[in-house]
Write a protein that holds these residues in place. Structure first.
Motif, PDB file in Angstrom:
ATOM      1  N   GLU A 247      -4.326  16.499  -8.736  1.00 38.16           N
ATOM      2  CA  GLU A 247      -3.032  17.105  -8.405  1.00 38.16           C
ATOM      3  C   GLU A 247      -2.877  17.269  -6.899  1.00 38.16           C
ATOM      4  N   VAL A 248      -1.639  17.168  -6.467  1.00 37.51           N
ATOM      5  CA  VAL A 248      -1.253  17.500  -5.100  1.00 37.51           C
ATOM      6  C   VAL A 248      -0.054  18.434  -5.197  1.00 37.51           C
ATOM      7  N   VAL A 249      -0.105  19.526  -4.449  1.00 37.94           N
ATOM      8  CA  VAL A 249       1.027  20.446  -4.379  1.00 37.94           C
ATOM      9  C   VAL A 249       1.339  20.695  -2.912  1.00 37.94           C
ATOM     10  N   VAL A 250       2.611  20.496  -2.560  1.00 40.11           N
ATOM     11  CA  VAL A 250       3.054  20.636  -1.173  1.00 40.11           C
ATOM     12  C   VAL A 250       4.126  21.717  -1.110  1.00 40.11           C
ATOM     13  N   PRO A 251       3.948  22.704  -0.236  1.00 38.83           N
ATOM     14  CA  PRO A 251       4.989  23.730  -0.112  1.00 38.83           C
ATOM     15  C   PRO A 251       6.240  23.177   0.565  1.00 38.83           C
TER      16      PRO A 251
ATOM     17  N   ASP B 174       0.852  -1.186   0.000  1.00 41.45           N
ATOM     18  CA  ASP B 174       0.000   0.000   0.000  1.00 41.45           C
ATOM     19  C   ASP B 174       0.893   1.244   0.000  1.00 41.45           C
ATOM     20  N   ARG B 175       0.307   2.368  -0.363  1.00 45.46           N
ATOM     21  CA  ARG B 175       1.099   3.595  -0.532  1.00 45.46           C
ATOM     22  C   ARG B 175       1.769   4.049   0.759  1.00 45.46           C
ATOM     23  N   ARG B 176       1.107   3.938   1.866  1.00 48.60           N
ATOM     24  CA  ARG B 176       1.700   4.363   3.141  1.00 48.60           C
ATOM     25  C   ARG B 176       2.987   3.574   3.405  1.00 48.60           C
ATOM     26  N   THR B 177       2.954   2.274   3.164  1.00 47.48           N
ATOM     27  CA  THR B 177       4.122   1.425   3.353  1.00 47.48           C
ATOM     28  C   THR B 177       5.224   1.807   2.372  1.00 47.48           C
ATOM     29  N   ARG B 178       4.847   2.070   1.114  1.00 44.22           N
ATOM     30  CA  ARG B 178       5.861   2.448   0.119  1.00 44.22           C
ATOM     31  C   ARG B 178       6.540   3.756   0.473  1.00 44.22           C
ATOM     32  N   TYR B 179       5.767   4.745   0.946  1.00 42.42           N
ATOM     33  CA  TYR B 179       6.404   6.006   1.367  1.00 42.42           C
ATOM     34  C   TYR B 179       7.352   5.757   2.532  1.00 42.42           C
ATOM     35  N   ALA B 180       6.935   4.936   3.497  1.00 43.03           N
ATOM     36  CA  ALA B 180       7.788   4.641   4.656  1.00 43.03           C
ATOM     37  C   ALA B 180       9.081   3.955   4.219  1.00 43.03           C
ATOM     38  N   GLU B 181       8.998   3.068   3.243  1.00 42.83           N
ATOM     39  CA  GLU B 181      10.194   2.398   2.738  1.00 42.83           C
ATOM     40  C   GLU B 181      11.040   3.334   1.867  1.00 42.83           C
ATOM     41  N   LEU B 182      10.380   4.245   1.171  1.00 40.44           N
ATOM     42  CA  LEU B 182      11.070   5.116   0.222  1.00 40.44           C
ATOM     43  C   LEU B 182      11.851   6.237   0.906  1.00 40.44           C
ATOM     44  N   LEU B 183      11.308   6.820   1.958  1.00 37.82           N
ATOM     45  CA  LEU B 183      11.931   7.999   2.555  1.00 37.82           C
ATOM     46  C   LEU B 183      13.393   7.777   2.961  1.00 37.82           C
TER      47      LEU B 183
ATOM     48  N   ASP C 151       5.150  19.548  -6.845  1.00 38.01           N
ATOM     49  CA  ASP C 151       3.914  19.404  -7.617  1.00 38.01           C
ATOM     50  C   ASP C 151       3.848  17.985  -8.171  1.00 38.01           C
ATOM     51  N   VAL C 152       2.740  17.289  -7.907  1.00 33.15           N
ATOM     52  CA  VAL C 152       2.548  15.924  -8.394  1.00 33.15           C
ATOM     53  C   VAL C 152       1.184  15.845  -9.070  1.00 33.15           C
ATOM     54  N   ASP C 153       1.186  15.387 -10.318  1.00 27.87           N
ATOM     55  CA  ASP C 153      -0.047  15.279 -11.101  1.00 27.87           C
ATOM     56  C   ASP C 153      -0.320  13.830 -11.456  1.00 27.87           C
TER      57      ASP C 153
ATOM     58  N   GLU D 228       0.428  12.785   3.197  1.00 28.89           N
ATOM     59  CA  GLU D 228       1.386  12.640   4.295  1.00 28.89           C
ATOM     60  C   GLU D 228       2.771  12.279   3.776  1.00 28.89           C
ATOM     61  N   GLY D 229       2.840  11.356   2.819  1.00 29.55           N
ATOM     62  CA  GLY D 229       4.130  10.949   2.269  1.00 29.55           C
ATOM     63  C   GLY D 229       4.824  12.080   1.538  1.00 29.55           C
ATOM     64  N   LEU D 230       4.067  12.826   0.736  1.00 25.37           N
ATOM     65  CA  LEU D 230       4.659  13.938  -0.005  1.00 25.37           C
ATOM     66  C   LEU D 230       5.062  15.079   0.921  1.00 25.37           C
ATOM     67  N   GLN D 231       4.339  15.249   2.025  1.00 22.86           N
ATOM     68  CA  GLN D 231       4.756  16.250   3.007  1.00 22.86           C
ATOM     69  C   GLN D 231       6.084  15.845   3.649  1.00 22.86           C
ATOM     70  N   SER D 232       6.290  14.554   3.861  1.00 24.09           N
ATOM     71  CA  SER D 232       7.585  14.090   4.377  1.00 24.09           C
ATOM     72  C   SER D 232       8.694  14.330   3.356  1.00 24.09           C
ATOM     73  N   VAL D 233       8.389  14.116   2.085  1.00 25.41           N
ATOM     74  CA  VAL D 233       9.374  14.394   1.038  1.00 25.41           C
ATOM     75  C   VAL D 233       9.669  15.891   0.986  1.00 25.41           C
ATOM     76  N   ALA D 234       8.633  16.722   1.135  1.00 27.33           N
ATOM     77  CA  ALA D 234       8.844  18.181   1.141  1.00 27.33           C
ATOM     78  C   ALA D 234       9.722  18.606   2.310  1.00 27.33           C
TER      79      ALA D 234
END
Length: 164
Positions: free
Chosen positions: A116-120, A12-21, A132-134, A147-153
């Motif tokens: 779209e999602v845009v995170v400052p 799932d995406r939450r797990t992938r973000y946790a593994e990716l960060l 910016d992610v489309d 949440e994952g993209l905010q961690s990347v930001a």
């Protein structure tokens, strides 16, 4: 520097973000060039999730200016408060748009983008850039993406402060 990403596309995406960060941190560790780091982050996000477009716009004077990205050609400059990216900059908050055609003042850099999602990216309480992610699908993003993209930001903010 890691040159490959390890992830299970069936997670799932939450797990992938946790593994990716942590892998993203390793990818940029020791590299002093901001553009190189942001380019690799955009590529890693697109590779990991299959997003239609991933990129960065940096604040330069009174506009957002296109930076490193992965995907089709894009708008080069966006005015303060204009479109989803400009709104994220002006409001200093993440923008989650399930249907870009329903967003007042949406800037259609690509007619294929549907959501779209845009995170400052914030440094010292100031927006210095936006991530910016489309997607080419309607309502393609979830709370896990936000949440994952905010961690990347946040990682991007660390890069911004430490690089040129």
């Amino acid at each position: 520097m890691a040159e490959t990403l390890t992830f299970n596309p069936s997670d799932d995406r939450r797990t992938r973000y946790a593994e990716l960060l942590p892998q993203l941190r390793g990818l940029v560790q020791g590299e002093p060039n901001r553009v190189a780091n942001l380019a690799n982050l955009a590529a890693a996000l697109r590779q990991s999730f299959g997003f239609f477009w991933v990129g960065f716009y940096s604040v330069q004077d009174d506009q957002l200016v296109l930076g490193p990205f992965q995907g089709d050609i894009a708008c080069t400059r966006i005015d303060y408060g204009q479109g989803v990216c400009g709104a994220a900059w002006a409001e200093a908050t993440s923008q989650w748009v399930p249907d870009v055609d329903a967003f007042p003042g949406h800037i259609a850099c690509s007619s294929l983008a549907r959501s779209e999602v845009v995170v400052p990216v914030m440094v010292d309480d100031e927006v210095v850039a936006v991530l910016d992610v489309d997607s080419d699908q309607l309502d393609a993003f979830t709370e896990a993406d936000i949440e994952g993209l905010q961690s990347v930001a946040q990682l991007c903010a660390e890069i911004w402060s430490a690089t040129t």
